[in-house]
Design a protein around this motif. Structure first.
Motif, PDB file in Angstrom:
ATOM      1  N   ILE A 123       0.840  -1.200   0.000  1.00  0.00           N
ATOM      2  CA  ILE A 123       0.000   0.000   0.000  1.00  0.00           C
ATOM      3  C   ILE A 123       0.875   1.250   0.000  1.00  0.00           C
ATOM      4  O   ILE A 123       0.669   2.171  -0.801  1.00  0.00           O
ATOM      5  N   THR A 157       3.138   1.254  -3.443  1.00  0.00           N
ATOM      6  CA  THR A 157       2.476   1.371  -4.743  1.00  0.00           C
ATOM      7  C   THR A 157       1.472   2.512  -4.798  1.00  0.00           C
ATOM      8  O   THR A 157       1.293   3.132  -5.852  1.00  0.00           O
ATOM      9  N   HIS A 158       0.824   2.805  -3.690  1.00  0.00           N
ATOM     10  CA  HIS A 158      -0.281   3.768  -3.705  1.00  0.00           C
ATOM     11  C   HIS A 158       0.027   5.030  -2.897  1.00  0.00           C
ATOM     12  O   HIS A 158      -0.880   5.700  -2.427  1.00  0.00           O
ATOM     13  N   MET A 215      -1.739   8.370  -3.991  1.00  0.00           N
ATOM     14  CA  MET A 215      -3.141   8.471  -3.597  1.00  0.00           C
ATOM     15  C   MET A 215      -3.285   8.627  -2.086  1.00  0.00           C
ATOM     16  O   MET A 215      -4.197   9.301  -1.600  1.00  0.00           O
ATOM     17  N   PHE A 252      -8.981   4.109  -4.516  1.00  0.00           N
ATOM     18  CA  PHE A 252      -8.093   2.955  -4.402  1.00  0.00           C
ATOM     19  C   PHE A 252      -8.726   1.723  -5.040  1.00  0.00           C
ATOM     20  O   PHE A 252      -9.946   1.583  -5.058  1.00  0.00           O
ATOM     21  N   SER A 273      -5.986   0.714   2.310  1.00  0.00           N
ATOM     22  CA  SER A 273      -5.460   2.016   1.893  1.00  0.00           C
ATOM     23  C   SER A 273      -6.289   3.155   2.466  1.00  0.00           C
ATOM     24  O   SER A 273      -5.741   4.143   2.979  1.00  0.00           O
TER      25      SER A 273
END
Length: 504
Positions: free
Chosen positions: A284, A287-288, A291, A411, A419
């Motif tokens: 999380i 990669t994210h 966001m 997400f 997330s």
């Protein structure tokens, strides 16, 4: 010559690609179809209206109980300060009480990091039931703690322990509840159903404020300090049990069940997204993270304005403007009831015009109206105070009616619960729960009664930037999930729209 040599391979590569496409058109069409497979009718989720309503009811009730519990503490801040922190000035007592309010938010990110990925692994409904059980235990326990006069130092220690338990359980609540509703709702009505979550927020705050107001008027301040403050905390526990029962009766969300059922073929593209390392917390952050930053900024602006109006303003009215505690709460209750009547239309508007226009209207409203609204509130008359609260409330309802549909769509399905729980609770910890404490401290340091407005304006400015950076997600499928529609006819239309136009 060097430039020609450098560009030559690229040009030759493009020419060879074009030549290959001309020689093998069928092969390249097959490759494109494999990379972007068409949806089949079985891929599309057709929602059950009755099931959606049951899911919305269970998730919203839990959210209402969460904010009922937190609202009780905020509205009894003065009383709790006197019961658990008896020494020192009134300001010191209030700061101690708000510090204990804020301490629950320190462990919310930890709760989000535990319960969020757990919800992505074992299911949304199981984790939502668990968080509600812990919340019920923490709330009831606070109502049973002996006062400082009875057990001395251990009274505030126990208060902090059970506030930490409340905060830890709340870490898995909002992310899970908003995910639950978003994954049950059809794409074109996600805003309409999502607004019930924030309707639960307003209902929880309204119920807490109404109960505290009624008890204060009935019992009086001395009796409230002696034992009356315990009643709201003890009332919350059996209400939580009802919410737990409703949640356990539900099936998990269609989007999560598609992840679990290996026999259901969503599409190669969607399956590739949804079967990757579900619940991996490190993934999380790795990669994210973009966001997550956007979510933290958006939620921070939202939470500061939310807590400033719904949690802090009654205290501001009583401590800074010398309103009676019940008088300030009655004005807030009237404001919240009006917002509950309006929020339904806000959810519909967000489905029709998009999330970004409504969110931007709310942020700009706080930036432009916070100072004039607080000037009206400081004027002191009932009409002026009500008008100022209403100005802030109308800005807030644009956020309340939209946020629960906008945040889950940021997400993908396989990491949505985790997330959103991490991003939401990190922001709530840093900015939300600290709002009453920060504003009280700023007023004490600067001597300016306008600090609530300045703080809200700064938050709103951050919110404007965050909304400008986010993608519009209204009426679109959730990332990593197939489309969700209300009728078989809508599903057939989506499949038919993908069919190639026949060539003659």
């Amino acid at each position: 010559m060097e430039r020609e040599a450098a560009t030559s391979p690229n040009e030759n590569g493009q020419e060879s690609d074009a030549a290959a496409i001309r020689r093998h058109p069928a092969l390249f069409r097959a490759i494109r179809r494999r990379q972007n497979p068409r949806l089949r009718r079985s891929d599309i989720t057709v929602t059950d209206e009755a099931a959606v309503k049951r899911a919305v009811k269970a998730a919203s009730l839990g959210n209402a109980m969460e904010w009922f519990d937190f609202g009780i503490y905020a509205y009894l801040a003065g009383t709790i300060g006197r019961v658990f922190f008896p020494s020192g000035s009134d300001t010191a007592q209030l700061l101690s009480s708000f510090a204990t309010f804020a301490v629950a938010f320190l462990v919310r990110p930890l709760g989000g990091m535990v319960f969020g990925p757990m919800g992505d692994k074992i299911g949304r409904k199981k984790v939502l039931a668990l968080t509600m059980i812990l919340m019920a235990i923490g709330t009831a326990a606070i109502g049973l703690i002996p006062s400082y006069d009875s057990i001395g130092f251990w009274a505030p220690v126990l208060l902090i322990v059970f506030r930490l338990l409340q905060g830890f359980s709340t870490g898995g609540e909002y992310g899970g509840a908003s995910t639950f509703i978003a994954e049950y709702a059809p794409d074109k009505r996600r805003g309409f159903f999502g607004r019930f979550l924030e309707l639960g927020t307003l209902a929880g705050y309204t119920g807490a404020a109404s109960l505290v107001t009624a008890l204060t008027a009935w019992l009086g301040s001395d009796t409230m300090d002696a034992w009356g403050w315990r009643i709201p905390f003890l009332v919350a526990a059996p209400l939580c049990i009802v919410g737990i029962y409703l949640r356990l009766k539900l099936d998990d969300t269609p989007a999560f069940l598609k992840l679990e059922d290996s026999n259901v073929h969503v599409s190669e593209a969607a399956t590739a997204v949804e079967t990757t390392a579900r619940g991996d917390l490190a993934k999380i952050f790795r990669t994210h993270w973009r966001m997550l930053i956007l979510c933290i900024a958006l939620v921070g602006a939202y939470n500061i304005t939310d807590y400033m109006l719904l949690s802090y303003m009654p205290t501001y009215l009583s401590d800074e403007l010398h309103y009676s505690e019940s008088h300030g709460l009655m004005i807030l209750v009237a404001t919240m009831v009006l917002l509950m009547l309006i929020i339904n239309q806000v959810g519909r508007l967000s489905d029709r015009f998009g999330r970004k226009p409504l969110l931007m209207a709310g942020m700009i409203g706080f930036f432009v109206l916070s100072a004039p609204a607080l000037v009206l509130v400081r004027e002191g008359s009932l009409l002026a105070v009500s008008a100022g609260m209403l100005m802030l409330g109308l800005s807030l309802v644009c956020l309340l009616g939209t946020m629960s549909a906008a945040l889950p769509a940021m997400f993908p399905t396989n990491v949505r619960y985790g997330s959103l729980s991490v991003g939401y609770n990190l922001s709530a910890s840093l900015f939300g729960g600290t709002t009453p404490l920060v504003i009280t401290a700023l007023i004490s340091v600067t001597g300016s009664d306008m600090m609530p407005a300045y703080y809200a304006m700064a938050a709103a400015l951050v919110g404007v930037v965050a909304v400008a950076c986010m993608k519009e997600t209204a009426q679109q499928p959730l990332e990593g999930s197939p489309p969700s529609v209300q009728t078989d006819e809508e599903a057939a239309e989506i499949v038919e729209a993908q069919s190639p136009t026949p060539k003659f």
